[in-house]
Design a protein around this motif. Structure first.
Motif, PDB file in Angstrom:
ATOM      1  N   GLU A  88      25.303  39.966  43.973  1.00  8.53           N
ATOM      2  CA  GLU A  88      24.035  40.659  44.191  1.00  8.53           C
ATOM      3  C   GLU A  88      24.295  42.068  44.710  1.00  8.53           C
ATOM      4  OE1 GLU A  88      20.065  40.465  47.059  1.00  8.53           O
ATOM      5  OE2 GLU A  88      21.548  38.840  47.125  1.00  8.53           O
ATOM      6  N   LEU A  89      23.742  43.058  44.005  1.00  9.24           N
ATOM      7  CA  LEU A  89      23.797  44.451  44.464  1.00  9.24           C
ATOM      8  C   LEU A  89      22.483  44.697  45.196  1.00  9.24           C
ATOM      9  CD1 LEU A  89      25.296  46.078  41.236  1.00  9.24           C
ATOM     10  CD2 LEU A  89      26.479  44.955  43.153  1.00  9.24           C
ATOM     11  N   SER A  90      22.464  44.378  46.475  1.00  9.28           N
ATOM     12  CA  SER A  90      21.225  44.306  47.231  1.00  9.28           C
ATOM     13  C   SER A  90      20.675  45.687  47.581  1.00  9.28           C
ATOM     14  CB  SER A  90      21.468  43.509  48.522  1.00  9.28           C
ATOM     15  OG  SER A  90      20.283  43.381  49.259  1.00  9.28           O
ATOM     16  N   GLY A  91      19.382  45.856  47.342  1.00  7.64           N
ATOM     17  CA  GLY A  91      18.722  47.123  47.603  1.00  7.64           C
ATOM     18  C   GLY A  91      18.361  47.867  46.340  1.00  7.64           C
ATOM     19  N   ALA A  92      18.910  47.460  45.210  1.00  3.35           N
ATOM     20  CA  ALA A  92      18.609  48.003  43.883  1.00  3.35           C
ATOM     21  C   ALA A  92      19.552  49.151  43.515  1.00  3.35           C
ATOM     22  CB  ALA A  92      17.165  48.451  43.757  1.00  3.35           C
ATOM     23  N   GLN A 149       4.882  36.594  38.441  1.00  2.00           N
ATOM     24  CA  GLN A 149       5.226  35.595  39.435  1.00  2.00           C
ATOM     25  C   GLN A 149       6.704  35.230  39.357  1.00  2.00           C
ATOM     26  OE1 GLN A 149       2.971  32.038  38.636  1.00  2.00           O
ATOM     27  NE2 GLN A 149       3.858  31.739  36.615  1.00  2.00           N
ATOM     28  N   SER A 150       7.210  34.710  40.460  1.00  2.72           N
ATOM     29  CA  SER A 150       8.582  34.200  40.478  1.00  2.72           C
ATOM     30  C   SER A 150       8.553  32.701  40.230  1.00  2.72           C
ATOM     31  CB  SER A 150       9.244  34.496  41.830  1.00  2.72           C
ATOM     32  OG  SER A 150       8.501  33.928  42.887  1.00  2.72           O
ATOM     33  N   GLY A 151       9.729  32.125  40.015  1.00  2.14           N
ATOM     34  CA  GLY A 151       9.816  30.685  39.837  1.00  2.14           C
ATOM     35  C   GLY A 151       9.916  29.974  41.179  1.00  2.14           C
ATOM     36  N   VAL A 152      10.198  28.688  41.137  1.00  4.22           N
ATOM     37  CA  VAL A 152      10.289  27.886  42.356  1.00  4.22           C
ATOM     38  C   VAL A 152      11.727  27.748  42.815  1.00  4.22           C
ATOM     39  CG1 VAL A 152       9.833  25.627  43.384  1.00  4.22           C
ATOM     40  CG2 VAL A 152       8.189  26.618  41.765  1.00  4.22           C
ATOM     41  N   ASN A 153      12.623  27.451  41.893  1.00  2.00           N
ATOM     42  CA  ASN A 153      14.032  27.216  42.219  1.00  2.00           C
ATOM     43  C   ASN A 153      14.914  28.314  41.637  1.00  2.00           C
ATOM     44  OD1 ASN A 153      13.517  24.618  43.459  1.00  2.00           O
ATOM     45  ND2 ASN A 153      13.151  23.860  41.387  1.00  2.00           N
ATOM     46  N   GLY A 154      16.164  28.354  42.088  1.00  2.00           N
ATOM     47  CA  GLY A 154      17.117  29.311  41.546  1.00  2.00           C
ATOM     48  C   GLY A 154      17.255  29.157  40.039  1.00  2.00           C
ATOM     49  N   GLY A 214      23.815  33.997  53.489  1.00  2.00           N
ATOM     50  CA  GLY A 214      22.445  33.619  53.160  1.00  2.00           C
ATOM     51  C   GLY A 214      22.425  32.653  51.991  1.00  2.00           C
ATOM     52  N   MET A 215      21.248  32.137  51.674  1.00  2.00           N
ATOM     53  CA  MET A 215      21.143  31.188  50.567  1.00  2.00           C
ATOM     54  C   MET A 215      20.711  31.868  49.275  1.00  2.00           C
ATOM     55  SD  MET A 215      22.258  28.351  51.589  1.00  2.00           S
ATOM     56  CE  MET A 215      21.680  27.083  50.460  1.00  2.00           C
ATOM     57  N   GLY A 216      19.817  32.859  49.357  1.00  2.00           N
ATOM     58  CA  GLY A 216      19.432  33.625  48.173  1.00  2.00           C
ATOM     59  C   GLY A 216      19.030  32.752  47.011  1.00  2.00           C
TER      60      GLY A 216
END
Length: 369
Positions: A16-20, A104-109, A134-136
């Motif tokens: 993950e490249l966090s922050g964009a 919308q987003s989904g529920v699970n990864g 973190g779990m992310g």
């Protein structure tokens, strides 16, 4: 289908490249005159980029990835995004991690349910392990999803769990389920701890890339120890570069390049590179047009990297047209869920997955099945 994926021993490492991340100053269309026009202050000069093709270059901070590029181990997928782009960090990363869209987003990864269907808890040490604390992408998913920041934590927590007194769930189904999950986690921690302890000192890896290098080295050691976890997760934070982007972005990409190449070299050394796929993602790209603070604001489309000894490297997809901006933003050219479908189908052998409707031939052949 699931058994074929199980026997392959393949894994994916999510980065993950966090922050964009600013994709336009990562993968640079240096021959396009409009690139300099919309970024008169922060465009990359000739000495700040290295050439990949006749019209694309990478930021020089990513020079460590040059060997992977030459070896065909690096694929760059251009123009990833989704309809109705959400510019909230929180909401958009939830969309990317659950496979949603702008509404919308989904529920699970996005891959967690498929991974659990593919490998039940009795067959793995863990379904996935987050190395960033973190779990992310693992959040809200059942199964064996762990979060650790050091190898010592495995042994410490495993020991603590072993000392926990036995409690019966009795006639309480909810308590019984929690206790069963606790037992599964205890067993997983103990198995992982035992495997890590058997590693010889000579197998330790050190990667000079700050905290990201720590995560990369830990991933290499877990894999070398024989930990059976189909998914590992890493994160590099700090990409929200609204101001002073040139030096901040350079330093971040430097850690990314050194970290990924160090991980690649370690996995080549241990013989696991062919069965490992590294995949970057970020909540969104940044605006094509620079702001007044030597930075960039929240945008839309961006390129991402796949790395492995089991892929066809090169440039994939179409770069967004800088002459067709929408209020300073690039139009995405490939739905990011096509990449998810390709990974699940061609890497893990799961042809029937939740993204099967997002079929695009743009990535056909990128992964060796």
């Amino acid at each position: 289908m699931a058994k074929a994926a199980q026997s392959s021993g393949r894994r994916v490492i999510l980065v993950e490249l966090s922050g964009a991340n600013d994709g336009l100053n990562t993968v640079v269309p240096y021959r396009d005159e409009r690139y300099r026009e919309i970024r008169p202050n922060i465009y990359l000069r000739k000495n700040e980029r290295f050439t990949l093709t006749s019209n694309l270059a990478l930021h020089t901070a990513l020079i460590p990835l040059g060997d992977a590029w030459e070896a065909g181990d690096l694929a760059i997928i251009q123009g990833l995004g989704y309809p109705g782009q959400n510019r909230s960090h929180f909401k958009s990363i939830a969309i990317w991690e659950t496979g949603g869209d702008g509404s919308q987003s989904g529920v699970n990864g996005w891959l967690t349910e498929d991974i659990m269907d593919m490998r039940d808890a009795a067959e793995v040490d863990a379904h996935g392990i987050s190395l960033d604390g973190g779990m992310g992408v693992f959040a809200a998913s059942s199964g064996l999803w762990l979060s650790m920041t050091s190898l010592n934590q495995f042994a410490t927590l495993a020991g603590q769990r072993e000392q926990t007194p036995t409690i019966s769930g009795g006639n309480n189904p909810a308590l019984a389920m929690l206790l069963d999950r606790g037992h599964s986690l205890n067993t997983a921690m103990s198995r992982i701890s035992a495997k890590v302890e058997r590693l010889p000192r000579s197998s330790s890896f050190r990667i000079d890339a700050g905290d990201f290098g720590r995560q990369a080295a830990m991933a290499a050691q877990l894999i070398d120890a024989g930990i059976d976890a189909p998914v590992l997760k890493m994160k590099l934070d700090g990409f929200d570069t609204h101001e002073s982007q040139p030096w901040r972005h350079r330093d971040l990409l430097g850690d990314l390049g050194r970290g990924l190449e160090g991980l690649r070299q370690a996995l080549i050394q241990s013989g696991h590179w062919e069965n490992t796929l590294v995949m970057t993602y970020s909540e969104f790209g940044r605006r094509a047009v620079e702001n007044a603070s030597m930075g960039t604001d929240h945008g839309t489309a961006a390129p991402h990297f796949l790395m492995s000894g089991g892929l066809s490297g090169g440039i994939w997809g179409v770069h967004p047209d800088l002459g067709n901006l929408s209020d300073g933003d690039m139009e995405f050219t490939l739905d990011y869920r096509t990449m998810y479908h390709t990974v699940l189908r061609d890497w893990f052998g799961l042809t029937q997955n939740r993204f099967a409707s997002h079929v695009d031939t743009a990535l056909d052949g990128i992964l060796r099945t």
